[in-house]
Design a protein around this motif. Sequence first.
Motif, PDB file in Angstrom:
ATOM      1  N   TYR A   1      -4.367  -1.196  -8.219  1.00 50.86           N
ATOM      2  CA  TYR A   1      -4.269  -2.571  -8.679  1.00 50.86           C
ATOM      3  C   TYR A   1      -3.246  -2.661  -9.799  1.00 50.86           C
ATOM      4  CZ  TYR A   1      -7.162  -1.044 -12.624  1.00 50.86           C
ATOM      5  OH  TYR A   1      -7.634  -0.381 -13.721  1.00 50.86           O
TER       6      TYR A   1
ATOM      7  N   TRP B   1       7.184  -3.225  -0.704  1.00 51.96           N
ATOM      8  CA  TRP B   1       7.240  -2.516  -1.980  1.00 51.96           C
ATOM      9  C   TRP B   1       8.048  -1.252  -1.763  1.00 51.96           C
ATOM     10  CZ3 TRP B   1       3.190  -2.929  -6.178  1.00 51.96           C
ATOM     11  CH2 TRP B   1       2.657  -4.227  -6.217  1.00 51.96           C
TER      12      TRP B   1
ATOM     13  N   GLU C   1      -7.990   2.805  -3.745  1.00 45.32           N
ATOM     14  CA  GLU C   1      -7.407   1.511  -4.056  1.00 45.32           C
ATOM     15  C   GLU C   1      -6.564   1.591  -5.317  1.00 45.32           C
ATOM     16  OE1 GLU C   1     -11.206  -0.034  -4.352  1.00 45.32           O
ATOM     17  OE2 GLU C   1     -11.327  -0.846  -2.328  1.00 45.32           O
TER      18      GLU C   1
ATOM     19  N   THR D   1      -4.642   1.076  -0.930  1.00 46.93           N
ATOM     20  CA  THR D   1      -4.331  -0.334  -0.723  1.00 46.93           C
ATOM     21  C   THR D   1      -4.414  -1.130  -2.016  1.00 46.93           C
ATOM     22  OG1 THR D   1      -5.286  -0.147   1.497  1.00 46.93           O
ATOM     23  CG2 THR D   1      -4.901  -2.369   0.664  1.00 46.93           C
ATOM     24  N   LEU D   2      -3.475  -2.046  -2.201  1.00 47.20           N
ATOM     25  CA  LEU D   2      -3.488  -2.922  -3.361  1.00 47.20           C
ATOM     26  C   LEU D   2      -4.650  -3.902  -3.270  1.00 47.20           C
ATOM     27  CD1 LEU D   2      -1.774  -3.898  -5.899  1.00 47.20           C
ATOM     28  CD2 LEU D   2      -0.917  -5.668  -4.372  1.00 47.20           C
TER      29      LEU D   2
ATOM     30  N   VAL E   1       1.113   0.291 -11.982  1.00 50.42           N
ATOM     31  CA  VAL E   1      -0.141   0.064 -11.280  1.00 50.42           C
ATOM     32  C   VAL E   1      -1.078   1.243 -11.530  1.00 50.42           C
ATOM     33  CG1 VAL E   1       0.880  -1.393  -9.492  1.00 50.42           C
ATOM     34  CG2 VAL E   1       0.763   1.081  -9.137  1.00 50.42           C
TER      35      VAL E   1
ATOM     36  N   ILE F   1      -0.368 -11.410  -6.626  1.00 53.51           N
ATOM     37  CA  ILE F   1       0.899 -10.888  -6.122  1.00 53.51           C
ATOM     38  C   ILE F   1       1.856 -12.006  -5.728  1.00 53.51           C
ATOM     39  CG2 ILE F   1      -0.153  -8.759  -5.295  1.00 53.51           C
ATOM     40  CD1 ILE F   1      -0.028  -9.896  -2.470  1.00 53.51           C
TER      41      ILE F   1
ATOM     42  N   SER G   1      -5.193  -6.124  -6.063  1.00 60.52           N
ATOM     43  CA  SER G   1      -4.915  -7.222  -6.988  1.00 60.52           C
ATOM     44  C   SER G   1      -4.700  -8.515  -6.221  1.00 60.52           C
ATOM     45  CB  SER G   1      -3.675  -6.908  -7.825  1.00 60.52           C
ATOM     46  OG  SER G   1      -3.915  -5.826  -8.690  1.00 60.52           O
TER      47      SER G   1
ATOM     48  N   ASN H   1      -5.010  -5.903 -13.732  1.00 61.16           N
ATOM     49  CA  ASN H   1      -5.138  -6.780 -12.567  1.00 61.16           C
ATOM     50  C   ASN H   1      -4.273  -8.025 -12.725  1.00 61.16           C
ATOM     51  OD1 ASN H   1      -6.188  -6.999  -9.993  1.00 61.16           O
ATOM     52  ND2 ASN H   1      -7.841  -8.355 -10.622  1.00 61.16           N
TER      53      ASN H   1
ATOM     54  N   HIS I   1       0.847  -1.184   0.000  1.00 65.61           N
ATOM     55  CA  HIS I   1       0.000   0.000   0.000  1.00 65.61           C
ATOM     56  C   HIS I   1       0.883   1.234   0.000  1.00 65.61           C
ATOM     57  CE1 HIS I   1       1.002  -0.515   4.258  1.00 65.61           C
ATOM     58  NE2 HIS I   1       0.623   0.723   4.470  1.00 65.61           N
TER      59      HIS I   1
END
Length: 459
Positions: free
Chosen positions: A290, A211, A288, A196-197, A269, A202, A199, A294, A161
């Motif tokens: 992703y 990250w 959000e 926040t991710l 992203v 990952i 997807s 995706n 995130h």
Amino acid sequence: MKRFSATRAILAVATALTAGSAARADVAGPSFAIRVGGIAGEPMLIDGHIGWTSNYNPNPGTANLGFNTDTGTLYARENQSGTETFRFDPSYEFEKGQPFVEAGKGTMRDYTNGYHFAGAVSGGVDLGNSKSSFGWKYDPYMTTNGYSGVIVAGQSGNTPHYQEYVTQTAGQALGQVNEGSVASPHNTGARVTVVTLTSTSIAGLGDAGHWYELAPDAPRGQFIPTNDAATADIASNSGGDGTVGRYFMGISTTTPSGSGNWFTSVYAVHADATRSVEPTTTTVGAREFYFRDNSAAQALVISGTDFENLVPSIADVGKDMAVDPVNGDLYFLSIASNTAYLTAIRPSISDDSDVAITYEVVDLDLTDNGGLPGGNVYRALTDFHGDLVGGVGLTFNGDGSRLYIAVSANASASGEVTAVYALDVTHAAVPEPTTSALLLLGTVMMAGAGLRRRRAAAA
């Protein structure tokens, strides 16, 4: 005879163009020069003696740079007794070895209690310690209560995130940006959003959750991607209109020596351009992001293997990255042992997410190839000055004419100053392919004409 020579020249140009199009060619990069003063010809420095630790002291593990294109503020992160970001006015510079000049407009802390709040400084609720942040950059497109622009920082640990901050003094309206000034610095800021991710793909990316590094694709801004897996709503609870911003995120791996503050691969992203939860004086907003399409495969910009090959035979890791606002080139600062390197790529990213991302390598050292692409694609920062062996942070200014480098203490550089140094950047005009072909044709034909004149004179 003349007609035959001209025909051969045209065929030579056509052959050269055909051969050149068969393989991916490097892109010629700009020229760089260390910014120096006029007294002793020493580098110009940007530094500060304010804040929690009363001095700017970047740490090799966590130092990053960012630039506010709206206010001209330079963000310089350090990690001394908690994470602190200096806000510099880059016009306050001084020559190394000459009297110190304070450039600090204030600081902001995102790790220690009392320095970050939910929503706003005024009336905010202290949230306690947050995750350590990496990669301070600036996003001019995100809006809070009518005020535009937030600082963005990737976060380590748990679900990938990033967080968004604004700088303001106590009592100012939520979302209002106030960077302070050298004459009147202030040390307060507000965390307005957690992004926040969402997807699901990952797995297998390396050091999951860590990250390291974030860079908004500033020339792109907000757009509606086509043929994207997330389409109108990028996630089930988003409620957005499909408009997104694009970011580059660096992913850490567990090699070469366990979890670390570095990246070895980069992904594109998309982040929702509207929040699913807006910030208030007592709550943090939420939106959000992703993977493009995706899918980690569709989002990959450069793999760890290809990244390492940018500097051949060197096991370097990425420490910071920055987007050139002139052309969208993505620059990397990497380190290996006691050397820092500068590399860059030019990504081609289609709005259609089913089209794979490609890139060309930007040639940053043209001296060994007659000023044409095909020379070394990297520069050791010590090429510009010995102090830059400690380079750990990287960012461009608003118009791409200056590249700032944060320098940390390094035992191999005698007399080095921990500060922000700068390279002046000159972007050369590059002819279009058709123009290049005509120039090449003219060169060949003039060479042929000169040869005929010399033969005639000799006869």
